[in-house]
Design a protein around this motif. Structure first.
Motif, PDB file in Angstrom:
ATOM      1  N   PHE A  39      55.585  32.311  32.635  1.00 38.10           N
ATOM      2  CA  PHE A  39      54.320  32.498  31.933  1.00 38.10           C
ATOM      3  C   PHE A  39      53.199  31.737  32.645  1.00 38.10           C
ATOM      4  O   PHE A  39      52.101  32.257  32.821  1.00 38.10           O
ATOM      5  N   LYS A  40      53.488  30.521  33.088  1.00 35.66           N
ATOM      6  CA  LYS A  40      52.503  29.739  33.832  1.00 35.66           C
ATOM      7  C   LYS A  40      52.156  30.412  35.161  1.00 35.66           C
ATOM      8  O   LYS A  40      50.991  30.451  35.554  1.00 35.66           O
ATOM      9  N   GLN A  41      53.167  30.941  35.835  1.00 37.57           N
ATOM     10  CA  GLN A  41      52.922  31.646  37.086  1.00 37.57           C
ATOM     11  C   GLN A  41      52.069  32.885  36.851  1.00 37.57           C
ATOM     12  O   GLN A  41      51.210  33.223  37.665  1.00 37.57           O
ATOM     13  N   GLY A  42      52.302  33.575  35.749  1.00 40.02           N
ATOM     14  CA  GLY A  42      51.504  34.746  35.410  1.00 40.02           C
ATOM     15  C   GLY A  42      50.054  34.388  35.148  1.00 40.02           C
ATOM     16  O   GLY A  42      49.140  35.116  35.562  1.00 40.02           O
ATOM     17  N   ILE A  43      49.825  33.285  34.464  1.00 42.54           N
ATOM     18  CA  ILE A  43      48.460  32.834  34.199  1.00 42.54           C
ATOM     19  C   ILE A  43      47.759  32.461  35.510  1.00 42.54           C
ATOM     20  O   ILE A  43      46.595  32.828  35.727  1.00 42.54           O
ATOM     21  N   ILE A  44      48.468  31.769  36.389  1.00 39.60           N
ATOM     22  CA  ILE A  44      47.893  31.391  37.680  1.00 39.60           C
ATOM     23  C   ILE A  44      47.584  32.633  38.513  1.00 39.60           C
ATOM     24  O   ILE A  44      46.513  32.735  39.124  1.00 39.60           O
ATOM     25  N   LEU A  45      48.497  33.604  38.525  1.00 38.48           N
ATOM     26  CA  LEU A  45      48.277  34.838  39.267  1.00 38.48           C
ATOM     27  C   LEU A  45      47.082  35.609  38.717  1.00 38.48           C
ATOM     28  O   LEU A  45      46.249  36.109  39.487  1.00 38.48           O
ATOM     29  N   THR A  46      46.960  35.667  37.407  1.00 35.40           N
ATOM     30  CA  THR A  46      45.823  36.339  36.791  1.00 35.40           C
ATOM     31  C   THR A  46      44.516  35.662  37.177  1.00 35.40           C
ATOM     32  O   THR A  46      43.534  36.333  37.521  1.00 35.40           O
ATOM     33  N   PHE A  47      44.493  34.361  37.130  1.00 37.08           N
ATOM     34  CA  PHE A  47      43.294  33.613  37.501  1.00 37.08           C
ATOM     35  C   PHE A  47      42.934  33.830  38.962  1.00 37.08           C
ATOM     36  O   PHE A  47      41.766  34.026  39.302  1.00 37.08           O
ATOM     37  N   LEU A  48      43.934  33.819  39.844  1.00 38.15           N
ATOM     38  CA  LEU A  48      43.670  34.015  41.269  1.00 38.15           C
ATOM     39  C   LEU A  48      43.184  35.433  41.563  1.00 38.15           C
ATOM     40  O   LEU A  48      42.308  35.625  42.420  1.00 38.15           O
ATOM     41  N   LEU A  49      43.733  36.424  40.869  1.00 43.69           N
ATOM     42  CA  LEU A  49      43.255  37.797  41.037  1.00 43.69           C
ATOM     43  C   LEU A  49      41.798  37.918  40.607  1.00 43.69           C
ATOM     44  O   LEU A  49      40.985  38.547  41.290  1.00 43.69           O
ATOM     45  N   PHE A  50      41.461  37.314  39.482  1.00 44.88           N
ATOM     46  CA  PHE A  50      40.086  37.364  38.993  1.00 44.88           C
ATOM     47  C   PHE A  50      39.144  36.631  39.945  1.00 44.88           C
ATOM     48  O   PHE A  50      38.059  37.119  40.270  1.00 44.88           O
ATOM     49  N   LEU A  51      39.563  35.472  40.405  1.00 47.70           N
ATOM     50  CA  LEU A  51      38.744  34.694  41.340  1.00 47.70           C
ATOM     51  C   LEU A  51      38.552  35.431  42.663  1.00 47.70           C
ATOM     52  O   LEU A  51      37.445  35.481  43.204  1.00 47.70           O
ATOM     53  N   GLY A  52      39.620  36.025  43.179  1.00 50.69           N
ATOM     54  CA  GLY A  52      39.520  36.794  44.420  1.00 50.69           C
ATOM     55  C   GLY A  52      38.623  38.011  44.264  1.00 50.69           C
ATOM     56  O   GLY A  52      37.837  38.337  45.152  1.00 50.69           O
ATOM     57  N   GLY A  53      38.733  38.684  43.130  1.00 53.37           N
ATOM     58  CA  GLY A  53      37.867  39.830  42.879  1.00 53.37           C
ATOM     59  C   GLY A  53      36.412  39.436  42.771  1.00 53.37           C
ATOM     60  O   GLY A  53      35.527  40.117  43.310  1.00 53.37           O
ATOM     61  N   SER A  54      36.153  38.345  42.100  1.00 52.65           N
ATOM     62  CA  SER A  54      34.774  37.869  41.975  1.00 52.65           C
ATOM     63  C   SER A  54      34.204  37.484  43.332  1.00 52.65           C
ATOM     64  O   SER A  54      33.036  37.765  43.627  1.00 52.65           O
ATOM     65  N   LEU A  55      35.017  36.862  44.164  1.00 54.50           N
ATOM     66  CA  LEU A  55      34.588  36.492  45.507  1.00 54.50           C
ATOM     67  C   LEU A  55      34.274  37.725  46.351  1.00 54.50           C
ATOM     68  O   LEU A  55      33.270  37.758  47.066  1.00 54.50           O
ATOM     69  N   MET A  56      35.103  38.763  46.241  1.00 55.93           N
ATOM     70  CA  MET A  56      34.865  39.990  46.994  1.00 55.93           C
ATOM     71  C   MET A  56      33.576  40.677  46.558  1.00 55.93           C
ATOM     72  O   MET A  56      32.816  41.170  47.392  1.00 55.93           O
ATOM     73  N   VAL A  57      33.321  40.709  45.260  1.00 56.44           N
ATOM     74  CA  VAL A  57      32.086  41.310  44.763  1.00 56.44           C
ATOM     75  C   VAL A  57      30.885  40.520  45.267  1.00 56.44           C
ATOM     76  O   VAL A  57      29.888  41.097  45.721  1.00 56.44           O
ATOM     77  N   TYR A  58      30.979  39.213  45.220  1.00 53.30           N
ATOM     78  CA  TYR A  58      29.891  38.372  45.709  1.00 53.30           C
ATOM     79  C   TYR A  58      29.637  38.600  47.200  1.00 53.30           C
ATOM     80  O   TYR A  58      28.488  38.757  47.630  1.00 53.30           O
TER      81      TYR A  58
END
Length: 84
Positions: free
Chosen positions: A5-24
């Motif tokens: 569950f912790k790994q899933g939360i970290i993966l979700t956060f990293l996906l969101f952060l990576g997506g935000s960085l790409m949009v920026y």
């Protein structure tokens, strides 16, 4: 919380952060990326086509939005598992 569950939360956060960085990067640096990619070797002046600028702007944006949507879907699945 379990380790998965912790790994899933970290993966979700990293996906969101990576997506935000790409949009920026797409919106703020798309023109600069296009100018760098279209510059011939040794040229002091060149023209960057509008299609190249659009491609270098919107390709990272599309990839970033896809990563953000994937993170939202993934977090929804994690939330549904957490509720049950």
């Amino acid at each position: 919380m379990t380790s998965k569950f912790k790994q899933g939360i970290i993966l979700t956060f990293l996906l969101f952060l990576g997506g935000s960085l790409m949009v920026y990067l797409g919106f703020s640096k798309g023109h600069d990326i296009a100018a760098t990619l279209s510059r011939p070797i040794g040229a002091s002046g060149w023209i960057t086509s509008g299609e190249m600028i659009i491609a270098c702007t919107y390709t990272p944006v599309i990839i970033g939005v896809s990563l953000i949507v994937l993170s939202l879907i993934f977090s929804t699945v994690l939330f549904m598992k957490w509720i049950n």
